[in-house]
Motif scaffolding. Structure first.
Motif, PDB file in Angstrom:
ATOM      1  N   ILE A 151       0.834  -1.206   0.000  1.00 41.87           N
ATOM      2  CA  ILE A 151       0.000   0.000   0.000  1.00 41.87           C
ATOM      3  C   ILE A 151       0.868   1.255   0.000  1.00 41.87           C
ATOM      4  O   ILE A 151       0.589   2.230  -0.702  1.00 41.87           O
ATOM      5  N   LEU A 152       1.995   1.195   0.731  1.00 41.54           N
ATOM      6  CA  LEU A 152       2.906   2.351   0.712  1.00 41.54           C
ATOM      7  C   LEU A 152       3.485   2.557  -0.682  1.00 41.54           C
ATOM      8  O   LEU A 152       3.509   3.670  -1.215  1.00 41.54           O
ATOM      9  N   PHE A 153       3.961   1.445  -1.271  1.00 44.12           N
ATOM     10  CA  PHE A 153       4.515   1.547  -2.627  1.00 44.12           C
ATOM     11  C   PHE A 153       3.486   2.137  -3.590  1.00 44.12           C
ATOM     12  O   PHE A 153       3.811   2.985  -4.419  1.00 44.12           O
ATOM     13  N   ASN A 154       2.228   1.670  -3.465  1.00 45.47           N
ATOM     14  CA  ASN A 154       1.188   2.155  -4.373  1.00 45.47           C
ATOM     15  C   ASN A 154       1.021   3.661  -4.255  1.00 45.47           C
ATOM     16  O   ASN A 154       0.985   4.367  -5.262  1.00 45.47           O
ATOM     17  N   ILE A 155       0.918   4.143  -3.019  1.00 37.35           N
ATOM     18  CA  ILE A 155       0.691   5.589  -2.835  1.00 37.35           C
ATOM     19  C   ILE A 155       1.843   6.390  -3.435  1.00 37.35           C
ATOM     20  O   ILE A 155       1.646   7.320  -4.225  1.00 37.35           O
ATOM     21  N   PHE A 156       3.083   5.993  -3.107  1.00 39.34           N
ATOM     22  CA  PHE A 156       4.223   6.790  -3.565  1.00 39.34           C
ATOM     23  C   PHE A 156       4.393   6.691  -5.075  1.00 39.34           C
ATOM     24  O   PHE A 156       4.718   7.674  -5.740  1.00 39.34           O
ATOM     25  N   GLU A 157       4.162   5.493  -5.617  1.00 32.56           N
ATOM     26  CA  GLU A 157       4.303   5.350  -7.059  1.00 32.56           C
ATOM     27  C   GLU A 157       3.265   6.190  -7.796  1.00 32.56           C
ATOM     28  O   GLU A 157       3.566   6.793  -8.833  1.00 32.56           O
ATOM     29  N   ALA A 158       2.035   6.230  -7.236  1.00 32.00           N
ATOM     30  CA  ALA A 158       0.999   7.054  -7.887  1.00 32.00           C
ATOM     31  C   ALA A 158       1.428   8.518  -7.917  1.00 32.00           C
ATOM     32  O   ALA A 158       1.325   9.184  -8.955  1.00 32.00           O
ATOM     33  N   LEU A 159       1.947   9.009  -6.767  1.00 37.03           N
ATOM     34  CA  LEU A 159       2.416  10.401  -6.734  1.00 37.03           C
ATOM     35  C   LEU A 159       3.519  10.616  -7.759  1.00 37.03           C
ATOM     36  O   LEU A 159       3.519  11.605  -8.515  1.00 37.03           O
ATOM     37  N   ALA A 160       4.463   9.676  -7.806  1.00 38.43           N
ATOM     38  CA  ALA A 160       5.614   9.861  -8.683  1.00 38.43           C
ATOM     39  C   ALA A 160       5.203   9.852 -10.144  1.00 38.43           C
ATOM     40  O   ALA A 160       5.665  10.679 -10.942  1.00 38.43           O
ATOM     41  N   VAL A 161       4.306   8.911 -10.515  1.00 39.90           N
ATOM     42  CA  VAL A 161       3.891   8.826 -11.920  1.00 39.90           C
ATOM     43  C   VAL A 161       3.139  10.089 -12.323  1.00 39.90           C
ATOM     44  O   VAL A 161       3.397  10.681 -13.381  1.00 39.90           O
ATOM     45  N   ALA A 162       2.199  10.532 -11.469  1.00 39.19           N
ATOM     46  CA  ALA A 162       1.421  11.718 -11.820  1.00 39.19           C
ATOM     47  C   ALA A 162       2.335  12.938 -11.966  1.00 39.19           C
ATOM     48  O   ALA A 162       2.227  13.706 -12.923  1.00 39.19           O
ATOM     49  N   ALA A 163       3.284  13.093 -11.013  1.00 40.60           N
ATOM     50  CA  ALA A 163       4.183  14.237 -11.095  1.00 40.60           C
ATOM     51  C   ALA A 163       5.082  14.143 -12.322  1.00 40.60           C
ATOM     52  O   ALA A 163       5.370  15.153 -12.970  1.00 40.60           O
ATOM     53  N   GLY A 164       5.515  12.919 -12.667  1.00 39.75           N
ATOM     54  CA  GLY A 164       6.371  12.750 -13.839  1.00 39.75           C
ATOM     55  C   GLY A 164       5.658  13.161 -15.120  1.00 39.75           C
ATOM     56  O   GLY A 164       6.216  13.878 -15.953  1.00 39.75           O
TER      57      GLY A 164
END
Lengths: 145, 88, 94, 116, 268
Positions: free
Chosen positions: E229-242
């Motif tokens: 769940i942590l990975f999911n949250i951070f990856e979502a932020l990173a992809v959207a920002a990218g």
């Protein structure tokens, strides 16, 4: 053998996907416009991904297959899990394709930037024109030196 | 008609339709139209992924292939020109 | 007839009609006039109907967790409209 | 155990889905039959509002009435309603954007609308 | 002439491949049974009755992506951001400039977008946060969340988006913080193990035999998938920002972007 509906559908799907593969390969190789090459490259990657998913599909005996998501979780659902495993499709190709799509996207974004720079440099994105201009530049450099 | 046969029929249907879209996208000299045909093919592929029971892939594939590839292509052809050259 | 088989029968008959509609839409894309706005209209209609179809399919196939696919499809088709409109209307996309 | 309420919900939903299918087929045929771009926008409205929003609400009703889907049927119903709401806003706005761009730039020449 | 040769070659290759597949190069298509590996993955993705050999994540695809093959995904994230960094590097001097005032679309479209942006973000958050229970996860949530800035960019224009506060620097900060958080989540058990003096692994999710550290497997009484769940949250932020970064940069007007090339013909 072809009369069996499953075999028939498998044949249709295989030949359609291979036709897509061939058409987009032709586009990547034979078309001169770089943007057209890019479009065809994305379609080529998508078709290969569909193949990977198709290999992970299955024909289950108890009705239709279900996605690899276990919905009836609770602290003791061992029997339900066995039932789920008997009906679910393969999760591994899906995970790999998920990765592949994102990497494809990153590479495509980078290629698009490179095409943009090609256009800014040469003023065209037709491969023939670009190679002519490069030959011209080469001759210039040889003459200068 | 049971549901498993229906699934197979839909898989065949979607892949068959996508062939026409791909061929049109490769042959069309108007790049914007080619991008739209490619979007049509992506929509059909998304449907195919759905029927092949891969909802995760549908979620990310729709975003990438219907949303972001056309944006890239439209951005590109806005700057490099819309039509392919003929007969060179 | 109990509720489950009633729903299943009805939705099984609905599916060929939907597929027929999709085939007609796709056939429209290969007919003249084939200018860009026409194609956008057809892709739009096809995708919105496909979103409805995915929801119906998720009831028929008993896979209720696949609903977000329909939402994502609708969202991104709107984006496609906007790109083409901006392309036709303005000088730069940004 | 199908109660009366479930049956009412399911039948109501099925009526809506049937209307949606009819609209869908009509829109698909109209896309072929109508001669002008501005007329085909009407076909898109039939296809998106009649052919998508209405059956989505119908599907939400069917899902709400179908006990056999388990607890997740509320997920289906909610998702269908959200999709319907988003479609309702976005189909109109997207079509408007296209039509306005076409009208402004004359990307489509005016055609005789008599052939419809 | 050349095109015909290419077309014939392609047709020949495709027919060869099709024949090989028909003869069974990929096994029967579609297959009738699951492979042993798939069965093992499906059985191990969620089984609280055997807590030392599971990832506690009922969504098998997310479990494979972030637990069983987590190292793959970490490297894939690296490739993704490498490509984005390469794109940004080509615009290194102009990427922060404002550019011209972009054109806007009509009032109706602007208001419809304004209404729908919060809905998009809510759907994206639901997709990312439920990633361990329903289809969805980091990439999916991030890709849906990226609709909002991309559509806003096209509808309102680049300049307006920057004025509203979605700037290059902020997106860069969010992306880098999210990447650091992913790395910390991956290394967390290892660091804790070194501090506590017990064995632990990189990318460890649930405790193993001999390495008992684990992320909390339950949130209230819902399986959380531990680190998933942590990975999911951070990856979502990173992809959207990218995505926001890339499209903010690519949407620069041509005149400003060409400043990058000034002096190139003289060998600068």
């Amino acid at each position: 053998m072809v009369g069996d509906p499953k075999t028939l559908v498998a044949l249709i799907v295989l030949f359609s996907l291979y036709a897509n593969l061939g058409a987009s390969m032709y586009g990547v190789i034979a078309r001169k416009n770089l943007v057209k090459k890019l479009i065809c490259l994305t379609m080529l990657g998508d078709t290969v991904n569909v193949f990977a998913i198709l290999v992970g599909y299955r024909l289950s005996r108890g009705g239709t297959p279900v996605p690899p998501v276990f919905t009836e979780w609770s602290k003791a659902s061992e029997k339900l899990l066995a039932n789920f495993v008997s009906r679910s499709v393969d999760p591994l190709p899906q995970a790999l394709v998920l990765t592949a799509i994102v990497i494809n996207l990153a590479v495509t974004i980078f290629l698009a930037t490179l095409i943009l720079y090609t256009h800014r440099h040469f003023g065209t994105v037709e491969m023939d024109r670009v190679s002519e201009m490069k030959k011209g530049e080469l001759v210039d450099e040889v003459e200068v030196s | 008609m049971d549901a498993a046969t229906l699934c197979l029929a839909m898989i065949g249907f979607a892949s068959l339709l996508s062939v026409f879209a791909t061929i049109m996208a490769v042959l069309d000299r108007d790049l914007l139209r080619a991008a739209l045909f490619s979007a049509l093919q992506s929509t059909l592929y998304a449907f195919l992924f759905y029927v092949l029971m891969a909802p995760d892939i549908v979620l990310v594939y729709v975003a990438v292939a219907v949303g972001i590839y056309p944006l890239l292509i439209v951005l590109l052809i806005k700057k490099v020109g819309r039509f392919e050259e003929v007969g060179r | 007839m109990d509720l489950e088989s009633w729903v299943t029968t009805f939705l099984s008959y609905a599916i060929p009609l939907y597929l027929l509609a999709f085939a007609i839409y796709v056939a429209r894309m290969f007919r003249e006039p084939r200018r860009v706005p026409d194609l956008v209209l057809v892709v739009d209609a096809l995708s919105y109907d496909l979103a409805a179809f995915l929801v119906i399919l998720s009831i028929l196939l008993r896979t209720p967790i696949t609903i977000p696919c329909a939402i994502a499809l609708v969202l991104w088709i709107y984006a496609l409209d906007i790109y083409v409109a901006k392309y036709l209307e303005s000088k730069e996309l940004g | 155990m199908a109660t009366m309420l479930s049956w009412i919900l399911v039948v109501l939903g099925q009526v809506l889905v049937a209307i949606g299918i009819a609209c869908d087929l009509i829109a698909a045929i109209l896309m072929h039959r109508l001669r002008s771009f501005y007329l085909r926008i009407h076909a898109l409205t039939v296809g998106s509002i009649g052919g998508a929003v209405v059956p989505l609400i119908g599907a939400a009703l069917i899902a709400a009435g179908s006990d056999f889907l388990g607890t997740y049927r509320w997920y289906v119903a909610g998702g269908a309603v959200v999709t319907a709401a988003i479609t309702f806003i976005m189909a109109g706005a997207g079509t408007h954007a296209i039509a306005r761009a076409v009208l402004r730039t004359r990307a489509v020449e005016e055609e005789p609308s008599s052939g419809a | 002439m050349r095109n015909v040769v290419v077309a014939l070659a392609v047709v020949f290759t495709v027919l060869l491949l099709a024949y090989a597949t028909y003869l069974g190069a990929l096994g029967p298509i579609p297959p009738n049974d699951l492979r042993e590996l798939a069965k093992a993955l499906l059985e191990r993705s969620y089984r609280p009755w055997n807590p030392f050999n599971t990832s506690m994540c009922p969504e098998a695809v997310t479990a494979v992506v972030w637990d069983f093959r987590g190292l793959d995904t970490v490297f894939e994230t690296v490739v993704f951001y490498g490509a984005i960094v390469a794109t940004l590097a080509l615009y290194r001097t102009t990427s922060r400039s404002l550019g011209l005032v972009g054109e806007r679309l009509s009032l109706i479209v602007r208001y419809a977008t304004l209404v729908s942006v919060p809905m998009i973000l809510i759907v994206a958050a639901a997709t990312a946060l439920h990633g361990q229970l329903t289809p969805g996860g980091g990439f999916q949530g991030g890709a849906i969340a990226a609709v909002a800035p991309v559509v806003a960019l096209v509808v309102f224009g680049r300049r307006k988006l920057l004025d509203l506060g979605v700037t290059y620097v902020k997106a860069l900060i969010v992306r880098n913080l999210a990447l650091v958080a992913i790395a910390l989540t991956a290394l967390g058990p290892l660091i804790a193990g070194i501090v506590l003096g017990i064995d632990a692994y990189v990318l460890q999710n649930q405790g193993k035999v001999g390495a008992p550290l684990s992320y909390p497997p339950w949130i209230l009484d819902v399986p959380s998938g531990g680190s998933v769940i942590l990975f999911n949250i951070f990856e979502a932020l990173a992809v959207a920002a990218g995505f926001t970064l890339v499209f903010l940069t690519l949407a620069l007007d041509e005149e400003t972007a060409r400043r990058e090339l000034v002096g190139e013909d003289r060998g600068w």
